[in-house]
Design a protein around this motif. Structure first.
Motif, short mmCIF file in Angstrom:
data_model
loop_
_atom_site.label_atom_id
_atom_site.label_comp_id
_atom_site.label_asym_id
_atom_site.label_seq_id
_atom_site.Cartn_x
_atom_site.Cartn_y
_atom_site.Cartn_z
N CYS A 78 -21.88 -2.46 12.04
CA CYS A 78 -21.59 -3.63 12.88
C CYS A 78 -21.92 -3.30 14.33
CB CYS A 78 -20.13 -4.03 12.76
SG CYS A 78 -19.70 -5.49 13.78
N ARG A 79 -22.78 -4.09 14.93
CA ARG A 79 -23.17 -3.85 16.32
C ARG A 79 -22.05 -4.26 17.28
NH1 ARG A 79 -28.72 -5.89 18.24
NH2 ARG A 79 -27.82 -7.94 17.79
N GLU B 239 -18.80 -1.56 15.74
CA GLU B 239 -19.32 -0.25 15.36
C GLU B 239 -18.73 0.30 14.06
OE1 GLU B 239 -18.91 2.35 18.73
OE2 GLU B 239 -20.50 1.34 19.84
N ALA B 240 -18.14 -0.59 13.26
CA ALA B 240 -17.63 -0.16 11.95
C ALA B 240 -18.79 0.01 10.97
CB ALA B 240 -16.64 -1.18 11.40
N ARG B 241 -18.62 0.95 10.06
CA ARG B 241 -19.57 1.13 8.96
C ARG B 241 -18.89 0.65 7.69
NH1 ARG B 241 -21.38 5.37 12.21
NH2 ARG B 241 -23.67 5.36 12.36
N PRO C 42 -24.06 -12.19 7.24
CA PRO C 42 -22.65 -12.28 6.82
C PRO C 42 -21.73 -11.67 7.88
CG PRO C 42 -23.72 -10.44 5.75
CD PRO C 42 -24.81 -11.19 6.47
N PRO C 43 -20.46 -12.10 7.92
CA PRO C 43 -19.53 -11.55 8.90
C PRO C 43 -19.16 -10.11 8.56
CG PRO C 43 -18.37 -13.01 7.41
CD PRO C 43 -19.83 -13.16 7.09
N CYS C 44 -18.89 -9.34 9.57
CA CYS C 44 -18.42 -7.97 9.37
C CYS C 44 -17.03 -8.01 8.73
CB CYS C 44 -18.36 -7.25 10.72
SG CYS C 44 -17.50 -5.66 10.68
N PRO C 45 -16.80 -7.29 7.64
CA PRO C 45 -15.48 -7.28 7.01
C PRO C 45 -14.39 -6.72 7.91
CG PRO C 45 -17.14 -6.40 5.52
CD PRO C 45 -17.78 -6.50 6.87
N ASN C 46 -14.78 -5.96 8.92
CA ASN C 46 -13.80 -5.34 9.81
C ASN C 46 -13.37 -6.26 10.94
OD1 ASN C 46 -12.31 -2.85 10.67
ND2 ASN C 46 -13.61 -3.08 12.47
N CYS C 47 -14.35 -6.93 11.59
CA CYS C 47 -14.00 -7.74 12.77
C CYS C 47 -14.34 -9.22 12.62
CB CYS C 47 -14.70 -7.18 14.01
SG CYS C 47 -16.52 -7.39 14.01
N GLY C 48 -15.12 -9.57 11.60
CA GLY C 48 -15.46 -10.97 11.38
C GLY C 48 -16.66 -11.48 12.14
N VAL C 49 -17.25 -10.65 12.99
CA VAL C 49 -18.41 -11.07 13.78
C VAL C 49 -19.68 -10.82 12.96
CG1 VAL C 49 -19.70 -10.69 15.91
CG2 VAL C 49 -17.20 -10.54 15.92
#
Length: 228
Positions: A113-114, A117-119, A130-137
């Motif tokens: 995630c840009r 920064e989660a992987r 798709p949205p990042c599962p960690n932050c939703g962005v």
């Protein structure tokens, strides 16, 4: 005996994974560099996503070959005394059973995630943002090292090379740094060096021994020698 093994495109090519450095190296008219740089992602993210989405989807159609299986067998026998450093972004080492693998160029089945920064582990497409599962962005990009970016795990790799009694390179061209320089680093720390490659590489003359042939034949034979 502590063993460090570097694997490159040649080991996966025998499973049917394209190397992109053979023939004209083109993908739908694009040089691979055109779909593997931060600049390319900034200007044509849809093209870059489609390239990696296709590579990720293609993984289900390939299987580990005898070279991958042999390295997993070696790990079963010597455990923490073996570390695999791979330039490949596929998951064939893991699917063969290896667990001590450092992916210096990232992994196809991972997204970065840009924004936060989660992987995250990722096996589907990214082109639909798709949205990042960690932050939703919706800022997920392929978790791979593009040209101009710093490879992953370099401090860990330095330690592995420093502790190795034997450094083995499998299926690498010796053309891409810093991996091409690992043989010199290993030698500096006192390791013996062995190259197993289909053809003579750019750094073959730096190895104490070089054996030419298919990885699927050379690696199992070498593992048999190590295990006695």
């Amino acid at each position: 005996m502590r063993i460090a093994v570097l694997t490159g495109a040649g080991i996966s090519a025998e499973s049917g994974v394209p190397t992109f450095r053979d023939a004209d190296g083109l993908w739908e008219g694009h040089r691979v560099e055109d779909v593997a740089t931060p600049e390319a992602y900034a200007t044509q993210p849809d093209v870059v996503h489609r390239f990696y989405d296709e590579r990720r989807a293609a993984l289900v159609n390939v299987e580990p070959n005898p070279a991958h299986v042999a390295l997993a067998r070696l790990e079963d026998a010597i455990g923490e005394d073996l570390t695999i450093v791979t330039q490949n972004i596929d998951d064939l080492h893991e699917r063969a059973g290896s667990t001590r693998v450092l992916h210096m160029h990232g992994e196809l089945n991972s997204a970065l995630c840009r924004f936060c920064e989660a992987r995250v582990r990722w096996t589907g497409p990214l082109a639909d943002l798709p949205p990042c599962p960690n932050c939703g962005v919706p800022e997920l990009r392929p978790d791979v090292v593009w040209f101009g970016e710093v490879p992953y795990h370099l401090p860990e790799i330095e330690v592995v090379l420093a502790k190795a009694d034997l450094f083995v390179s499998v299926g690498t061209s010796g053309a891409v740094y810093p991996a091409a320089g690992f043989v010199q680093v290993a030698r500096m720390y006192g390791a013996r060096t062995l190259e197993l490659n289909l053809l003579t590489s750019d750094v073959s003359d730096l190895f104490l021994e070089s054996r030419l042939g298919r990885a699927g034949e050379l690696v199992p034979a070498w593992v048999d020698e190590v295990l006695g």
